[in-house]
Design a protein around this motif. Sequence first.
Motif, PDB file in Angstrom:
ATOM      1  N   MET A   1       0.848  -1.193   0.000  1.00  0.00           N
ATOM      2  CA  MET A   1       0.000   0.000   0.000  1.00  0.00           C
ATOM      3  C   MET A   1       0.885   1.245   0.000  1.00  0.00           C
ATOM      4  O   MET A   1       1.853   1.328   0.751  1.00  0.00           O
ATOM      5  N   GLY A   2       0.544   2.214  -0.855  1.00  0.00           N
ATOM      6  CA  GLY A   2       1.302   3.445  -0.934  1.00  0.00           C
ATOM      7  C   GLY A   2       1.081   4.313   0.288  1.00  0.00           C
ATOM      8  O   GLY A   2       0.158   4.103   1.081  1.00  0.00           O
ATOM      9  N   GLN A   3       1.941   5.331   0.437  1.00  0.00           N
ATOM     10  CA  GLN A   3       1.893   6.212   1.601  1.00  0.00           C
ATOM     11  C   GLN A   3       0.542   6.909   1.742  1.00  0.00           C
ATOM     12  O   GLN A   3       0.048   7.122   2.845  1.00  0.00           O
ATOM     13  N   TYR A   4      -0.061   7.284   0.582  1.00  0.00           N
ATOM     14  CA  TYR A   4      -1.305   8.051   0.620  1.00  0.00           C
ATOM     15  C   TYR A   4      -2.495   7.289   0.035  1.00  0.00           C
ATOM     16  O   TYR A   4      -3.522   7.880  -0.247  1.00  0.00           O
ATOM     17  N   GLU A   5      -2.337   5.989  -0.137  1.00  0.00           N
ATOM     18  CA  GLU A   5      -3.379   5.222  -0.822  1.00  0.00           C
ATOM     19  C   GLU A   5      -4.712   5.283  -0.095  1.00  0.00           C
ATOM     20  O   GLU A   5      -5.768   5.471  -0.714  1.00  0.00           O
ATOM     21  N   GLN A   6      -4.699   5.140   1.233  1.00  0.00           N
ATOM     22  CA  GLN A   6      -5.949   5.161   1.983  1.00  0.00           C
ATOM     23  C   GLN A   6      -6.617   6.533   1.893  1.00  0.00           C
ATOM     24  O   GLN A   6      -7.838   6.636   1.704  1.00  0.00           O
ATOM     25  N   SER A   7      -5.811   7.596   2.007  1.00  0.00           N
ATOM     26  CA  SER A   7      -6.358   8.947   1.892  1.00  0.00           C
ATOM     27  C   SER A   7      -6.880   9.199   0.486  1.00  0.00           C
ATOM     28  O   SER A   7      -7.905   9.874   0.295  1.00  0.00           O
ATOM     29  N   ALA A   8      -6.188   8.646  -0.513  1.00  0.00           N
ATOM     30  CA  ALA A   8      -6.621   8.826  -1.899  1.00  0.00           C
ATOM     31  C   ALA A   8      -7.977   8.161  -2.136  1.00  0.00           C
ATOM     32  O   ALA A   8      -8.860   8.729  -2.796  1.00  0.00           O
ATOM     33  N   LYS A   9      -8.153   6.960  -1.570  1.00  0.00           N
ATOM     34  CA  LYS A   9      -9.437   6.269  -1.709  1.00  0.00           C
ATOM     35  C   LYS A   9     -10.562   7.044  -1.025  1.00  0.00           C
ATOM     36  O   LYS A   9     -11.670   7.148  -1.557  1.00  0.00           O
ATOM     37  N   LYS A  40     -21.887  17.001  -5.731  1.00  0.00           N
ATOM     38  CA  LYS A  40     -21.614  15.664  -5.197  1.00  0.00           C
ATOM     39  C   LYS A  40     -20.401  15.646  -4.272  1.00  0.00           C
ATOM     40  O   LYS A  40     -20.214  14.692  -3.508  1.00  0.00           O
ATOM     41  N   ALA A  41     -19.557  16.680  -4.355  1.00  0.00           N
ATOM     42  CA  ALA A  41     -18.366  16.726  -3.497  1.00  0.00           C
ATOM     43  C   ALA A  41     -18.763  17.143  -2.088  1.00  0.00           C
ATOM     44  O   ALA A  41     -19.413  18.169  -1.894  1.00  0.00           O
ATOM     45  N   ASP A  42     -18.390  16.357  -1.108  1.00  0.00           N
ATOM     46  CA  ASP A  42     -18.691  16.642   0.296  1.00  0.00           C
ATOM     47  C   ASP A  42     -17.555  17.507   0.857  1.00  0.00           C
ATOM     48  O   ASP A  42     -16.560  17.009   1.392  1.00  0.00           O
ATOM     49  N   LYS A  43     -17.727  18.824   0.762  1.00  0.00           N
ATOM     50  CA  LYS A  43     -16.643  19.744   1.122  1.00  0.00           C
ATOM     51  C   LYS A  43     -16.267  19.647   2.595  1.00  0.00           C
ATOM     52  O   LYS A  43     -15.088  19.667   2.949  1.00  0.00           O
ATOM     53  N   LYS A  44     -17.271  19.554   3.459  1.00  0.00           N
ATOM     54  CA  LYS A  44     -16.971  19.504   4.897  1.00  0.00           C
ATOM     55  C   LYS A  44     -16.172  18.263   5.247  1.00  0.00           C
ATOM     56  O   LYS A  44     -15.214  18.317   6.029  1.00  0.00           O
ATOM     57  N   ALA A  45     -16.565  17.138   4.672  1.00  0.00           N
ATOM     58  CA  ALA A  45     -15.845  15.891   4.954  1.00  0.00           C
ATOM     59  C   ALA A  45     -14.441  15.926   4.365  1.00  0.00           C
ATOM     60  O   ALA A  45     -13.485  15.421   4.972  1.00  0.00           O
ATOM     61  N   ILE A  46     -14.305  16.525   3.193  1.00  0.00           N
ATOM     62  CA  ILE A  46     -12.985  16.634   2.568  1.00  0.00           C
ATOM     63  C   ILE A  46     -12.060  17.490   3.427  1.00  0.00           C
ATOM     64  O   ILE A  46     -10.905  17.146   3.668  1.00  0.00           O
ATOM     65  N   GLU A  47     -12.581  18.631   3.913  1.00  0.00           N
ATOM     66  CA  GLU A  47     -11.762  19.527   4.734  1.00  0.00           C
ATOM     67  C   GLU A  47     -11.405  18.907   6.079  1.00  0.00           C
ATOM     68  O   GLU A  47     -10.429  19.327   6.716  1.00  0.00           O
ATOM     69  N   ALA A  48     -12.166  17.912   6.499  1.00  0.00           N
ATOM     70  CA  ALA A  48     -11.875  17.241   7.775  1.00  0.00           C
ATOM     71  C   ALA A  48     -10.752  16.214   7.647  1.00  0.00           C
ATOM     72  O   ALA A  48     -10.220  15.745   8.667  1.00  0.00           O
ATOM     73  N   MET A  49     -10.369  15.868   6.421  1.00  0.00           N
ATOM     74  CA  MET A  49      -9.293  14.904   6.216  1.00  0.00           C
ATOM     75  C   MET A  49      -7.970  15.489   6.698  1.00  0.00           C
ATOM     76  O   MET A  49      -7.695  16.677   6.541  1.00  0.00           O
ATOM     77  N   ASP A  50      -7.128  14.628   7.281  1.00  0.00           N
ATOM     78  CA  ASP A  50      -5.857  15.079   7.847  1.00  0.00           C
ATOM     79  C   ASP A  50      -4.949  15.701   6.780  1.00  0.00           C
ATOM     80  O   ASP A  50      -4.240  16.672   7.056  1.00  0.00           O
TER      81      ASP A  50
END
Length: 478
Positions: A1-9, A40-50
């Motif tokens: 698994m790549g360094q950012y694979e989980q975040s990318a998914k 369709k883009a969930d902006k709040k959830a995206i901004e909550a990503m580390d």
Amino acid sequence: MGQYEQSAKELLELVGGSENISAVTHCATRMRFVLNETDKADKKAIEAMDIVKGTFTNAGQFQIIIGNEVAKFYNEFTGVAGVEDTSKDEAKVVAKQNLNPLQRLISNLAEIFTPLIPALVVGGLILGFRNVIGDIPEFGPDNDQALIELSQFWAGTHHFLWLIGEAIFHFLPVGIVWSITRKMGTTQILGIVLGLTLVSPQLLNAYGVAGADEIPVWDFGFATVDMIGYQAQVIPAILAGFLLAYFEIWLRKIIPNVISMIFVPFFALVPAVLVAHVVLGPIGWVIGDWISTVVYNGLTSGLGWLFASLFGFLYAPLVITGLHHMTNAIDLQLMSQFDGTMLWPMIALSNIAQGSAVVAIIFLHRKDEKEQQVSIPSAISCYLGVTEPAMFGINLKYGFPFLAAMVGSAIAGTVSVASGVMANSIGVGGIPGFLSIQAEHMLMFFLSMAIAIVVPIILTTILAKSPMGKNAYERLGK
């Protein structure tokens, strides 16, 4: 698994999946998406990503601030999403499908002037330096002489630098027409030739028209055409450039490929040059003079303070819409007609004000390490003249810093215009903007700059404790 694979998914799911991505690319710190359905883009959830430092939408693109690791993240994201790598130019073309006609017009203007900015920056610095060594009588034994009067070296330097300054500003139509042909995908050398015909030494220089006893003409027997140059003229060059481009595009559709190399350039260039001098040049000259005269009179009238305060207050919102690109053409026209522009100093002050509001946020949120990964680079960027990261990443996110910056910009702009501060050129923004200010106005510009720094910092700090600030923190869960 790549360094950012989980975040990318995770990000792929939050933007609506691969089927919602029309195009994706990246710049130095941001992922740039063109989405089929932006809702369709969930902006709040995206901004909550580390990994995400913020989001914003501009010019039809949904942009996600990642930071310095964006290139690595982008590579893993495209692999996970199964989407092809897209160039910035291709993404811009796709993004234009999301723009209305006015936004497309502004986008086109931006694409014309953006390639010219480096030359305009150099030209502004050169004119500013020539003013310092040629127009400030503060040197010599009695502090009443300019450097060029004291030293042959400085006199020679002053004379030599005009070679570059003249090439940039007097021959600006060449660059404009070239940029249009580049943007339209037509033959760029034809654009250069058309631009040269607008500033040819055979023509009466645009700066000499007003005082000329007689204007030379081309005499065709049945009609005459004035031999007038369009040095430093913006609108005639824009009109002529688009005419040439559309001529060439149309001719390539009707002329067979086997003879197109001969006939397309000839039948595109010759009529374009003729129409440019007979019709478009005179019309563009009148339009340009009208626009610059209205703006100049507005700035120098008894209500100039009101014009300045409104422009200073509203310039940052104009950046959000993209309408600020129209000021480039107005600035250049003012420089042509009045040997300087009062608009550009206000733009530089607006940059500084937005950066200063971010500085206040950096101090207020000094324990928020994640936010400082965005706020500190954004403030630096603002002070160097690029405001979008600060506005979209910090100031608009909270709201009250954006308002504080607008107020600071309005006050600073009013002081600048009331003092008659004028710049030689556009291109140098933010704190380095003082380098483009005419020498006799630098002191008042520094005062205006101090206002643009101090007022937003103080006002942002006050508003953070007000109901407006508390509502913003509650909305963001802080």
